[in-house]
Motif scaffolding. Structure first.
Motif, PDB file in Angstrom:
ATOM      1  N   PRO A 125       0.821  -1.214   0.000  1.00  0.00           N
ATOM      2  CA  PRO A 125       0.000   0.000   0.000  1.00  0.00           C
ATOM      3  C   PRO A 125       0.854   1.264   0.000  1.00  0.00           C
ATOM      4  CG  PRO A 125      -0.061  -1.059   2.160  1.00  0.00           C
ATOM      5  CD  PRO A 125       0.650  -1.999   1.240  1.00  0.00           C
ATOM      6  N   ILE A 126       0.656   2.109  -1.013  1.00  0.00           N
ATOM      7  CA  ILE A 126       1.399   3.363  -1.148  1.00  0.00           C
ATOM      8  C   ILE A 126       0.420   4.460  -1.579  1.00  0.00           C
ATOM      9  CG2 ILE A 126       3.599   2.250  -1.739  1.00  0.00           C
ATOM     10  CD1 ILE A 126       2.976   2.879  -4.698  1.00  0.00           C
ATOM     11  N   PRO A 127       0.797   5.735  -1.460  1.00  0.00           N
ATOM     12  CA  PRO A 127      -0.068   6.800  -1.951  1.00  0.00           C
ATOM     13  C   PRO A 127      -0.170   6.753  -3.476  1.00  0.00           C
ATOM     14  CG  PRO A 127       1.645   7.643  -0.471  1.00  0.00           C
ATOM     15  CD  PRO A 127       2.022   6.247  -0.821  1.00  0.00           C
ATOM     16  N   ALA A 128      -1.275   7.246  -4.013  1.00  0.00           N
ATOM     17  CA  ALA A 128      -1.374   7.433  -5.463  1.00  0.00           C
ATOM     18  C   ALA A 128      -0.294   8.414  -5.893  1.00  0.00           C
ATOM     19  CB  ALA A 128      -2.757   7.968  -5.819  1.00  0.00           C
ATOM     20  N   TYR A 129       0.263   8.212  -7.090  1.00  0.00           N
ATOM     21  CA  TYR A 129       1.389   9.051  -7.505  1.00  0.00           C
ATOM     22  C   TYR A 129       1.435   9.187  -9.028  1.00  0.00           C
ATOM     23  CZ  TYR A 129       3.706   4.748  -8.970  1.00  0.00           C
ATOM     24  OH  TYR A 129       4.016   3.569  -9.616  1.00  0.00           O
ATOM     25  N   ARG A 130       2.109  10.224  -9.474  1.00  0.00           N
ATOM     26  CA  ARG A 130       2.407  10.449 -10.887  1.00  0.00           C
ATOM     27  C   ARG A 130       3.820  11.008 -10.979  1.00  0.00           C
ATOM     28  NH1 ARG A 130      -1.843   8.325 -10.691  1.00  0.00           N
ATOM     29  NH2 ARG A 130      -3.754   8.728 -11.875  1.00  0.00           N
ATOM     30  N   LEU A 131       4.441  10.881 -12.147  1.00  0.00           N
ATOM     31  CA  LEU A 131       5.766  11.462 -12.390  1.00  0.00           C
ATOM     32  C   LEU A 131       5.623  12.630 -13.347  1.00  0.00           C
ATOM     33  CD1 LEU A 131       8.853  11.128 -11.854  1.00  0.00           C
ATOM     34  CD2 LEU A 131       8.946   9.882 -14.024  1.00  0.00           C
ATOM     35  N   ALA A 142      -1.510  16.603 -10.661  1.00  0.00           N
ATOM     36  CA  ALA A 142      -2.240  17.008  -9.462  1.00  0.00           C
ATOM     37  C   ALA A 142      -3.744  16.876  -9.670  1.00  0.00           C
ATOM     38  CB  ALA A 142      -1.874  18.443  -9.088  1.00  0.00           C
ATOM     39  N   ALA A 143      -4.199  17.173 -10.879  1.00  0.00           N
ATOM     40  CA  ALA A 143      -5.623  17.014 -11.193  1.00  0.00           C
ATOM     41  C   ALA A 143      -6.015  15.535 -11.137  1.00  0.00           C
ATOM     42  CB  ALA A 143      -5.927  17.604 -12.558  1.00  0.00           C
ATOM     43  N   ASP A 144      -5.130  14.668 -11.628  1.00  0.00           N
ATOM     44  CA  ASP A 144      -5.406  13.221 -11.597  1.00  0.00           C
ATOM     45  C   ASP A 144      -5.452  12.686 -10.169  1.00  0.00           C
ATOM     46  OD1 ASP A 144      -5.471  13.134 -14.338  1.00  0.00           O
ATOM     47  OD2 ASP A 144      -3.427  12.347 -14.564  1.00  0.00           O
ATOM     48  N   VAL A 145      -4.467  13.085  -9.359  1.00  0.00           N
ATOM     49  CA  VAL A 145      -4.359  12.570  -7.996  1.00  0.00           C
ATOM     50  C   VAL A 145      -5.379  13.231  -7.081  1.00  0.00           C
ATOM     51  CG1 VAL A 145      -2.833  12.434  -5.980  1.00  0.00           C
ATOM     52  CG2 VAL A 145      -1.930  11.956  -8.256  1.00  0.00           C
ATOM     53  N   GLY A 146      -5.583  14.529  -7.278  1.00  0.00           N
ATOM     54  CA  GLY A 146      -6.514  15.295  -6.461  1.00  0.00           C
ATOM     55  C   GLY A 146      -5.827  16.037  -5.333  1.00  0.00           C
ATOM     56  N   LEU A 147      -6.074  17.350  -5.257  1.00  0.00           N
ATOM     57  CA  LEU A 147      -5.483  18.176  -4.200  1.00  0.00           C
ATOM     58  C   LEU A 147      -6.071  17.786  -2.842  1.00  0.00           C
ATOM     59  CD1 LEU A 147      -5.539  21.640  -6.004  1.00  0.00           C
ATOM     60  CD2 LEU A 147      -3.511  20.289  -5.453  1.00  0.00           C
ATOM     61  N   PRO A 148      -5.271  17.939  -1.782  1.00  0.00           N
ATOM     62  CA  PRO A 148      -3.878  18.373  -1.735  1.00  0.00           C
ATOM     63  C   PRO A 148      -2.934  17.258  -2.196  1.00  0.00           C
ATOM     64  CG  PRO A 148      -4.579  17.741   0.455  1.00  0.00           C
ATOM     65  CD  PRO A 148      -5.789  17.616  -0.428  1.00  0.00           C
ATOM     66  N   VAL A 149      -1.758  17.671  -2.700  1.00  0.00           N
ATOM     67  CA  VAL A 149      -0.745  16.712  -3.127  1.00  0.00           C
ATOM     68  C   VAL A 149       0.593  17.087  -2.505  1.00  0.00           C
ATOM     69  CG1 VAL A 149      -1.861  16.156  -5.321  1.00  0.00           C
ATOM     70  CG2 VAL A 149      -0.172  18.018  -5.218  1.00  0.00           C
ATOM     71  N   VAL A 150       1.483  16.120  -2.460  1.00  0.00           N
ATOM     72  CA  VAL A 150       2.861  16.350  -2.015  1.00  0.00           C
ATOM     73  C   VAL A 150       3.745  16.335  -3.253  1.00  0.00           C
ATOM     74  CG1 VAL A 150       4.784  15.493  -0.631  1.00  0.00           C
ATOM     75  CG2 VAL A 150       2.434  15.243   0.215  1.00  0.00           C
ATOM     76  N   LEU A 151       4.536  17.399  -3.423  1.00  0.00           N
ATOM     77  CA  LEU A 151       5.531  17.438  -4.500  1.00  0.00           C
ATOM     78  C   LEU A 151       6.891  17.122  -3.892  1.00  0.00           C
ATOM     79  CD1 LEU A 151       4.802  20.542  -6.774  1.00  0.00           C
ATOM     80  CD2 LEU A 151       3.775  18.274  -6.801  1.00  0.00           C
ATOM     81  N   LEU A 192       7.882  13.862  -8.276  1.00  0.00           N
ATOM     82  CA  LEU A 192       6.781  12.979  -7.906  1.00  0.00           C
ATOM     83  C   LEU A 192       5.627  13.832  -7.389  1.00  0.00           C
ATOM     84  CD1 LEU A 192       8.130   9.842  -6.007  1.00  0.00           C
ATOM     85  CD2 LEU A 192       6.969   9.920  -8.200  1.00  0.00           C
ATOM     86  N   VAL A 193       4.451  13.585  -7.923  1.00  0.00           N
ATOM     87  CA  VAL A 193       3.228  14.235  -7.462  1.00  0.00           C
ATOM     88  C   VAL A 193       2.420  13.151  -6.754  1.00  0.00           C
ATOM     89  CG1 VAL A 193       1.204  15.566  -8.123  1.00  0.00           C
ATOM     90  CG2 VAL A 193       3.307  15.746  -9.483  1.00  0.00           C
ATOM     91  N   GLU A 194       2.303  13.270  -5.424  1.00  0.00           N
ATOM     92  CA  GLU A 194       1.736  12.183  -4.627  1.00  0.00           C
ATOM     93  C   GLU A 194       0.490  12.606  -3.864  1.00  0.00           C
ATOM     94  OE1 GLU A 194       5.699   9.572  -3.461  1.00  0.00           O
ATOM     95  OE2 GLU A 194       4.570  10.613  -1.908  1.00  0.00           O
ATOM     96  N   GLU A 195      -0.395  11.652  -3.687  1.00  0.00           N
ATOM     97  CA  GLU A 195      -1.521  11.812  -2.782  1.00  0.00           C
ATOM     98  C   GLU A 195      -0.991  12.118  -1.380  1.00  0.00           C
ATOM     99  OE1 GLU A 195      -4.751   8.753  -0.694  1.00  0.00           O
ATOM    100  OE2 GLU A 195      -3.307   8.048  -2.183  1.00  0.00           O
ATOM    101  N   PHE A 196      -1.660  13.024  -0.665  1.00  0.00           N
ATOM    102  CA  PHE A 196      -1.266  13.343   0.707  1.00  0.00           C
ATOM    103  C   PHE A 196      -1.903  12.327   1.649  1.00  0.00           C
ATOM    104  CE2 PHE A 196      -2.011  16.239   4.547  1.00  0.00           C
ATOM    105  CZ  PHE A 196      -0.796  15.886   5.115  1.00  0.00           C
TER     106      PHE A 196
END
Length: 409
Positions: A125-131, A142-151, A192-196
């Protein structure tokens, strides 16, 4: 007979570097520091250490230097507590047929995007993420993962460049910081753009395949992730401990780790424990001190034993509660004074008080571990007693920072 030497490639100037030197000497080894800039380490002069300037990112240069040293010393082992050179250290160990980490596993793990892919494939189990590699990618991700996000940078340590972005303005501001040349990249810019992931924060300390302990941590004020307090052991039920330990073992298998130290960071979210990061090295100060105080396991000494081919002993010798408070300034400016160290250290139950800065030091907060100006560590048979002692010590410590003059003054 040639003197047995331990080669230490770089180190943490104000953290575990000195602890490795001291542990090596207790084991009868002669520590030698290889560094691109030995002047960074105050303890080299204080401990009268042998230090050699060499490009520590250049494997061939390191091989040449170690070969030269091998004519004088019996090189018992080579290691480091720095993530940025740890894969190179693994290659160095292989060249000299010495015990060491698998460099390919270290490299895969240090690339956080590759790490995420491998963990996801293994069902961890990990946060949702994009590169993302540019501002348009970041916004779309960020739109895909949904705000707030961790950069966060795909390669890095110490929370450098990591920020929570709660809205589009913060997203744009931090993207600009990362991509405009203000942030120093160790590799090509990849973000990395990650789910918070929200919930209590835990850190798992592992040696080989064995979980030594699980600690709880407070990361302080958002939008940054600067550790403020760490406690060992974490207040967990037996079931919670087992779930975190089982997931940690899954991380080791997925990433090909299991030699030497590993540090795993998680949050306990609504869907249970979620892995934030796997660090293929020993966690930095104050974790080794807390592990020794809480469990009686000296992670640094046992790591060195593994490095030199000796048998280690990971048996817990006692069960206490240990906690550390990190000293973090609340403003930028010039440090006028900092004091109370001796009074705090004199309290029963206080194990260590350490300041990293001197008066007249400019303080410019960066939102990462470089903001730390000191720490206090306490231990006792109970968590409540340890926390009370820690607070007593903190209340005896003070400092003053004069803000920098405003532009034009």
């Amino acid at each position: 007979m040639a003197r047995r030497a331990l080669i230490l490639v770089e180190g943490h100037p104000r953290g575990t570097g000195l602890l490795y030197v001291q542990a090596a000497r207790r084991l009868g080894l002669h520590p030698i520091i290889l560094s691109a800039d030995p002047a960074r380490y105050d303890y080299i002069a204080a401990e009268s250490l042998e230090a050699i300037r060499v490009d520590t990112e250049n494997l061939d240069a390191l091989i040449r230097e170690c070969s030269r040293l091998g004519a004088t010393y019996d090189i018992a082992g080579i290691t480091s507590d720095r993530e940025s050179v740890y894969a190179t250290v693994g290659k160095l160990c292989r060249h000299f047929e010495l015990p060491g980490p698998d460099p390919a596993s270290i490299e895969r793990c240090c690339d956080k995007f590759t790490q995420r892919q491998l963990l996801a494939e293994a069902g961890v189990p990990i946060p949702a993420y994009r590169l993302a590699t540019n501002a348009t990618d970041v916004e779309g991700s960020a739109a895909d993962v949904g705000l707030p996000v961790v950069l966060k940078p795909a390669v890095g340590a110490g929370s450098r460049g990591v920020r929570l972005c709660r809205n589009m303005d913060e997203l744009s501001e931090h993207t600009t910081y990362l991509l405009s040349g203000q942030y120093i990249w160790r590799s090509s810019p990849r973000i990395l753009v990650e789910e918070f992931a929200q919930g209590p924060y835990y850190s798992v300390e592992i040696m080989g395949n064995e979980v030594i302990g699980i600690g709880a941590a407070d990361l302080g004020h958002q939008p940054y992730f600067v550790f403020r307090e760490c406690t060992h052991p974490a207040p967990l039920t037996d079931d919670e401990y087992k779930r975190i330990a089982d997931i940690s073992q899954s991380c080791l298998r997925a990433l090909g780790l299991g030699w030497g130290p590993t540090g795993i960071e998680l949050r306990w979210t609504k869907r249970g424990p979620v892995v934030i990061e796997v660090n293929p090295r020993l966690s930095g100060t104050p974790t080794p001190q807390l592990s020794q105080l809480a469990y009686g396991v000296d992670l640094i000494t046992e790591h060195i034993k593994l490095v030199i081919g000796d048998e280690w002993n990971l048996r817990r010798r006692h069960s206490h509660a240990a906690a550390a408070r990190i000293l973090v300034p609340d403003r930028d400016g010039t440090l006028d004074w900092i004091g109370g160290e001796s009074r705090a250290a004199a309290l029963s139950g206080v194990a260590e008080v350490k300041f990293y800065v001197e008066p007249n030091t400019p303080i410019v907060r960066k939102g990462d571990s470089r903001d730390w100006i000191g720490h206090v560590i306490a231990a006792s048979p109970s968590t409540a007693q340890t926390k009370a002692t820690l607070q007593q010590a903190i209340d005896l410590i003070g400092w003053s920072i004069t803000p920098f003059p405003a532009i034009g003054e």
